[in-house]
Design an enzyme around this catalytic site. Structure first.
Site, short mmCIF file in Angstrom:
data_model
loop_
_atom_site.label_atom_id
_atom_site.label_comp_id
_atom_site.label_asym_id
_atom_site.label_seq_id
_atom_site.Cartn_x
_atom_site.Cartn_y
_atom_site.Cartn_z
N GLY A 46 0.83 -1.19 0.00
CA GLY A 46 0.00 0.00 0.00
C GLY A 46 0.86 1.24 0.00
O GLY A 46 2.04 1.19 0.35
N GLN A 51 3.09 9.92 1.16
CA GLN A 51 4.34 9.16 1.06
C GLN A 51 5.09 9.45 -0.24
O GLN A 51 6.25 9.04 -0.38
CB GLN A 51 4.06 7.66 1.18
CG GLN A 51 3.61 7.26 2.57
CD GLN A 51 3.38 5.77 2.66
OE1 GLN A 51 2.33 5.27 2.25
NE2 GLN A 51 4.37 5.07 3.17
N CYS A 90 6.35 -0.18 7.04
CA CYS A 90 5.90 0.98 6.28
C CYS A 90 7.02 1.45 5.37
O CYS A 90 8.18 1.51 5.79
CB CYS A 90 5.49 2.10 7.24
SG CYS A 90 4.89 3.60 6.45
N HIS A 132 -4.12 1.06 7.59
CA HIS A 132 -2.77 1.63 7.65
C HIS A 132 -2.67 2.81 6.68
O HIS A 132 -2.19 3.89 7.05
CB HIS A 132 -1.74 0.55 7.31
CG HIS A 132 -0.33 1.03 7.31
ND1 HIS A 132 0.58 0.64 8.28
CD2 HIS A 132 0.36 1.85 6.47
CE1 HIS A 132 1.75 1.20 8.03
NE2 HIS A 132 1.64 1.94 6.93
N GLU A 133 -3.15 2.61 5.45
CA GLU A 133 -3.08 3.68 4.45
C GLU A 133 -4.02 4.83 4.80
O GLU A 133 -3.67 6.00 4.62
CB GLU A 133 -3.35 3.14 3.04
CG GLU A 133 -2.35 2.12 2.56
CD GLU A 133 -0.89 2.48 2.78
OE1 GLU A 133 -0.52 3.68 2.67
OE2 GLU A 133 -0.09 1.58 3.07
N HIS A 136 -2.45 7.20 7.20
CA HIS A 136 -1.52 8.15 6.59
C HIS A 136 -2.23 9.43 6.17
O HIS A 136 -1.66 10.52 6.25
CB HIS A 136 -0.85 7.55 5.34
CG HIS A 136 0.37 6.75 5.62
ND1 HIS A 136 1.52 7.28 6.15
CD2 HIS A 136 0.62 5.43 5.42
CE1 HIS A 136 2.43 6.32 6.28
NE2 HIS A 136 1.91 5.19 5.84
#
Length: 168
Positions: A46, A51, A90, A132-133, A136
């Site tokens: 992902g 990022q 990550c 998790h994404e 972010h």
């Protein structure tokens, strides 16, 4: 399509809430395509827009196995239940791994690259990657949720043991 540079911690962009996407155009499509290529090049599952240096509510997860990548624009968590603890890493924290507890079942609502809305339910590993994404996009780092850090050596041993357990 282009491979973009992955933003690494402690870059401040990773800890900021991202802007909602309001324009669904060629620029967004290029961002999504570049993010996908960057994620694949980095051997990730992902990636989120911050990022790659873009403060936009855009993320992708890809589980391979013949499935299409899941593009999430302006994702919203509709339902979450259960709990599961597993190891996460990550792309913005190379070499750092840890146990993180997350809901085991989620339902999200998000937009496609053309702006249309869809709903998606996921469980287990897929739910973990989606959350998790999504974290972010709110500037929440997985390191803030780690209950136990795992060394690269420990991770290698765990992965080796899992491979030995799988039937051939």
């Amino acid at each position: 399509m282009a491979i973009r540079t992955i933003v690494k911690h402690p870059d401040e962009l990773l800890e900021k809430s991202c802007a909602k996407v309001t324009v669904f155009d060629k620029e967004l499509a290029v961002l999504l395509d570049d993010m996908y290529e960057t994620m694949i090049e980095a051997d990730g599952v992902g990636i989120a827009a911050p990022q790659v240096g873009v403060s936009a509510r855009v993320a992708i997860v890809d589980f391979g196995e013949g499935q299409d990548p899941i593009e999430m624009i302006n994702p919203e968590l509709v339902l979450f239940e259960g709990a599961d603890t597993d190891i996460e890493g990550c792309l913005s924290f190379p070499g750092i791994f840890g146990e993180v507890e997350r809901p085991d079942h989620v339902k999200i609502k998000a937009q496609e690259r053309d702006g249309s809305w869809y709903e998606l339910e996921a469980e287990g590993y897929e739910a973990r990657a989606i959350l998790h994404e999504m974290d972010h996009l709110d500037g929440v780092l997985f390191t803030s949720k780690i209950t136990k850090y795992i060394s690269q050596e420990e991770l290698d041993e765990i992965l080796k043991a899992q491979e030995e357990e799988e039937p051939v």
